[in-house]
Design an enzyme around this catalytic site. Structure first.
Site, mmCIF file in Angstrom:
data_model
loop_
_atom_site.group_PDB
_atom_site.id
_atom_site.type_symbol
_atom_site.label_atom_id
_atom_site.label_comp_id
_atom_site.label_asym_id
_atom_site.label_seq_id
_atom_site.Cartn_x
_atom_site.Cartn_y
_atom_site.Cartn_z
ATOM 1 N N TRP A 8 0.809 -1.220 0.000
ATOM 2 C CA TRP A 8 0.000 0.000 0.000
ATOM 3 C C TRP A 8 0.839 1.266 0.000
ATOM 4 O O TRP A 8 0.332 2.354 -0.174
ATOM 5 C CB TRP A 8 -0.879 0.013 1.267
ATOM 6 C CG TRP A 8 -0.074 -0.374 2.467
ATOM 7 C CD1 TRP A 8 0.021 -1.631 3.023
ATOM 8 C CD2 TRP A 8 0.832 0.456 3.218
ATOM 9 N NE1 TRP A 8 0.924 -1.623 4.067
ATOM 10 C CE2 TRP A 8 1.432 -0.353 4.217
ATOM 11 C CE3 TRP A 8 1.181 1.807 3.161
ATOM 12 C CZ2 TRP A 8 2.361 0.136 5.124
ATOM 13 C CZ3 TRP A 8 2.119 2.294 4.064
ATOM 14 C CH2 TRP A 8 2.690 1.463 5.020
ATOM 15 N N ASN A 9 2.154 1.179 0.259
ATOM 16 C CA ASN A 9 2.859 2.424 0.607
ATOM 17 C C ASN A 9 3.058 3.371 -0.577
ATOM 18 O O ASN A 9 3.025 4.589 -0.393
ATOM 19 C CB ASN A 9 4.161 2.129 1.368
ATOM 20 C CG ASN A 9 5.150 1.340 0.574
ATOM 21 O OD1 ASN A 9 4.794 0.694 -0.406
ATOM 22 N ND2 ASN A 9 6.389 1.369 0.993
ATOM 23 N N LYS B 234 -2.910 -8.405 -7.219
ATOM 24 C CA LYS B 234 -3.476 -8.571 -5.876
ATOM 25 C C LYS B 234 -2.842 -7.443 -5.054
ATOM 26 O O LYS B 234 -1.686 -7.530 -4.633
ATOM 27 C CB LYS B 234 -3.137 -9.950 -5.297
ATOM 28 C CG LYS B 234 -3.736 -10.178 -3.901
ATOM 29 C CD LYS B 234 -2.790 -9.729 -2.824
ATOM 30 C CE LYS B 234 -3.331 -9.844 -1.430
ATOM 31 N NZ LYS B 234 -4.124 -8.674 -1.007
ATOM 32 N N HIS B 235 -3.610 -6.383 -4.882
ATOM 33 C CA HIS B 235 -3.067 -5.226 -4.168
ATOM 34 C C HIS B 235 -3.305 -5.404 -2.661
ATOM 35 O O HIS B 235 -4.057 -6.282 -2.238
ATOM 36 C CB HIS B 235 -3.758 -3.949 -4.672
ATOM 37 C CG HIS B 235 -2.839 -2.763 -4.725
ATOM 38 N ND1 HIS B 235 -1.834 -2.564 -3.815
ATOM 39 C CD2 HIS B 235 -2.780 -1.701 -5.574
ATOM 40 C CE1 HIS B 235 -1.186 -1.439 -4.104
ATOM 41 N NE2 HIS B 235 -1.730 -0.893 -5.183
ATOM 42 N N ALA B 236 -2.659 -4.538 -1.867
ATOM 43 C CA ALA B 236 -2.858 -4.590 -0.416
ATOM 44 C C ALA B 236 -4.331 -4.319 -0.098
ATOM 45 O O ALA B 236 -4.991 -3.509 -0.769
ATOM 46 C CB ALA B 236 -1.969 -3.565 0.261
ATOM 47 N N SER B 237 -4.818 -4.973 0.939
ATOM 48 C CA SER B 237 -6.255 -4.916 1.236
ATOM 49 C C SER B 237 -6.741 -3.530 1.653
ATOM 50 O O SER B 237 -7.938 -3.259 1.616
ATOM 51 C CB SER B 237 -6.593 -5.929 2.337
ATOM 52 O OG SER B 237 -6.429 -7.229 1.833
ATOM 53 N N SER C 13 6.582 -7.269 2.739
ATOM 54 C CA SER C 13 7.397 -7.658 3.887
ATOM 55 C C SER C 13 8.108 -8.984 3.629
ATOM 56 O O SER C 13 7.731 -9.754 2.735
ATOM 57 C CB SER C 13 6.505 -7.783 5.118
ATOM 58 O OG SER C 13 5.555 -8.798 4.877
ATOM 59 N N GLU D 136 10.791 -7.779 -3.895
ATOM 60 C CA GLU D 136 11.277 -6.483 -3.385
ATOM 61 C C GLU D 136 10.771 -6.368 -1.959
ATOM 62 O O GLU D 136 9.589 -6.101 -1.733
ATOM 63 C CB GLU D 136 10.695 -5.326 -4.227
ATOM 64 C CG GLU D 136 11.149 -5.317 -5.668
ATOM 65 C CD GLU D 136 12.596 -4.902 -5.838
ATOM 66 O OE1 GLU D 136 13.256 -4.587 -4.833
ATOM 67 O OE2 GLU D 136 13.070 -4.913 -6.976
ATOM 68 N N CYS E 252 10.399 1.646 1.735
ATOM 69 C CA CYS E 252 11.452 0.632 1.837
ATOM 70 C C CYS E 252 12.815 1.273 1.689
ATOM 71 O O CYS E 252 13.771 0.864 2.339
ATOM 72 C CB CYS E 252 11.243 -0.446 0.788
ATOM 73 S SG CYS E 252 11.097 0.224 -0.872
ATOM 74 N N GLU F 166 13.282 -3.363 10.774
ATOM 75 C CA GLU F 166 12.944 -2.198 9.953
ATOM 76 C C GLU F 166 11.978 -1.284 10.712
ATOM 77 O O GLU F 166 10.974 -1.752 11.249
ATOM 78 C CB GLU F 166 12.265 -2.706 8.667
ATOM 79 C CG GLU F 166 11.888 -1.628 7.692
ATOM 80 C CD GLU F 166 11.200 -2.189 6.453
ATOM 81 O OE1 GLU F 166 10.628 -3.298 6.523
ATOM 82 O OE2 GLU F 166 11.224 -1.505 5.419
#
Ligand code: NAP
Length: 469
Positions: free
Chosen positions: A136-137, A160-163, A213, A234, A268, A367
């Site tokens: 999502w970032n 499939k994107h972040a929810s 992640s 990545e 990141c 991180e």
């Protein structure tokens, strides 16, 4: 995780979506497979025409989609607009350069003769349906930097994107449809992470790329390995930002603030560990801390905001645990170290600088995904390199020095996918992007990125038989 837009500045759920069922997923995978069979035969001119059209539309849509992104994940709206425009620019770059990046290659005449061939060549052909699992970032950029080269190479994409960014995910599908890409070339699957395994194991899906992640990367890579499918990963980063005595300390400190808090600290490639030579430590620490303290935290839709909320309550809890662990272990907060006053709603966190970090603190190894910097003092170059490399990650690195010999040493010795001198890490479509160690493998962008999802095909023509004369 529910598929929903939850405004991180207020905690309010604005829109929820039901995940796709098995039947609808099957229909979309079949559509992708079918689209690939014809789309793979299109020429570079046609693909470039479609991608340039998508870039035009994205430029027009930038103000509106920027507000959607900000509402979904909290980045300052000016940065969201800039992200949309960067995506459009990168689409144009790949539209212009893909043909030359994927041009057939011919070995030298001597090597061809030695191989016994009359002639030989190397061709870059598309792999097929590529599954992209994205975070999502940077909800547009992470997807576009996969999609633009993949589509120019003749592949088709399933996203499939972040929810937590479903509206941005749906926007992307709509963007490529409006640009004229044939049905099935780029589709968004509104599904949770639990649906990824079955999709990836589907024989019609050729490969996967994941940005996110380390646990997500490990899971997807393990499934892909079991299916013997290509992956690009990545993953996270804990990039060092080294400041040596010859640096312009004023600029180094100013840039350090941006490098740490860009995207509310959730990048990141944000600089996370600040490793400063003892000769300039005090001067740098004073300026850097003052810069972090001066940032305006607030509503990300307000144009004057520097730092908005973290994207989720869990994200803030994870960050707070790292800071609290460091403080209880003896670290000192030069600024921040707590939530800002007056923000009862939303997942805000005060920009923080921590000094006195030791190797036993979690923050030394993990991180920090938020506006928290750790500051280290070193006695010289060898110690700086050793500390910079003392991390499981290896995404990028930043070094401030004017000394050419030091530059050579850092390029030789830093364990990272990038070394950025006298500036902060950034991405550009012409330059490869990716990491080593736990930051993943493979590269995005440039020729390296577009070739990741190609079948590099050797074509060999036997010599005609001698007709006996
Ligand atoms: P995340 O939790 O790993 O999520 C990323 C994507 O993976 C989401 O679409 C997520 O879906 C999915 N996912 C999560 N667990 C999965 C699993 N077990 N199997 C399959 N899919 C799974 O990461 P995040 O918190 O969104 O993003 C932050 C991380 O991404 C940080 O570590 C950051 O450094 C890294 N990142 C790396 C880069 C890079 O280029 N190296 C760029 C940006 C971010 P759900 O949303 O449905 O859970």
């Amino acid at each position: 995780m529910p598929i929903a837009t939850v405004n991180p500045a207020s905690g309010e759920t604005l829109l929820s979506f039901d995940p796709l069922g098995a039947g609808e997923i099957e229909r979309r995978v079949a559509a992708a497979d079918s689209a690939f069979r014809t789309y793979r035969t299109t020429g570079f001119d046609e693909r470039a025409r479609l991608l340039n059209r998508a870039a035009d539309l994205l430029e027009q849509d930038a103000p509106e989609i920027a507000r959607t992104m900000t509402t979904e994940m909290g980045k300052p709206v000016a940065a969201a607009r800039a992200e949309a425009l960067k995506c459009a620019k990168s689409m144009r770059w790949y539209a212009e350069h893909a043909e030359e990046l994927l041009a057939d290659e011919r070995p030298s005449d001597a090597d061809v003769k030695d191989s016994g061939a009359a002639r030989a060549s190397v061709h870059y052909r598309p792999l097929g349906v590529v599954l992209a699992v994205m975070p999502w970032n940077f909800p547009l950029w992470q997807v576009v930097r996969f999609a633009a080269p993949a589509l120019m190479a003749g592949n088709v994409g399933l996203l499939k994107h972040a929810s937590n960014v479903p509206q941005t995910a749906l926007y992307l599908e709509d963007l490529f449809r409006r640009a004229g890409f044939p049905v099935g070339c780029f589709q968004t699957l509104l599904v949770g992470s639990g649906a990824v395994e079955a999709i990836l194991r589907d024989p019609r899906v050729a490969a996967a790329t994941l940005t996110g992640s380390e646990p997500a990367g490990r899971s997807v890579a393990a499934i892909a390995a079991d299916e013997v499918k290509k992956t690009v990963l990545e993953l996270g980063g804990s990039d060092p930002y080294v400041v040596m005595p010859s640096a312009d300390i004023e600029r180094a400190a100013r840039t350090a603030v941006t490098a740490r808090v860009q995207n509310n600290g959730q990048s990141c490639i944000a600089a996370k560990r600040f490793i400063v030579h003892e000769d300039v430590y005090d001067a740098f620490a004073e300026r850097f801390t003052a810069g972090m303290r001066d940032l305006t935290v607030g509503d990300p839709l307000d144009e004057s905001t520097d730092v908005g909320p973290l994207s989720s309550e869990q994200g803030r809890t994870d960050l707070e645990e790292l800071v609290d662990d460091a403080l209880s272990g003896g670290a000192t907060a030069l600024c921040g170290g707590r939530r800002p006053k007056g923000y009862e709603q939303g997942w805000f966190y005060t920009p923080t600088v921590l000094a006195g970090i030791t190797g036993s603190m979690r923050i030394h190894r993990e991180e920090t995904f938020g506006p928290v910097a750790t500051l280290y003092r070193v006695a010289g170059l060898d110690e700086a390199v050793a500390l910079a490399n003392d991390t499981p990650f290896g995404l990028s690195s930043n070094v401030w020095t004017r000394d050419e010999e030091e530059m050579r040493r850092f390029v030789r010795d830093l364990e990272a996918g990038g070394v950025f001198f006298n500036g902060m890490t950034a991405s550009h479509p012409a330059l490869p992007f990716g990491g080593v160690k736990r930051s993943g493998y493979g590269r995005e962008l440039s020729a390296h990125g577009i070739r990741e999802f190609c079948n590099i095909t050797t074509v060999w023509y036997g010599a005609e038989p001698d007709n006996g004369s």
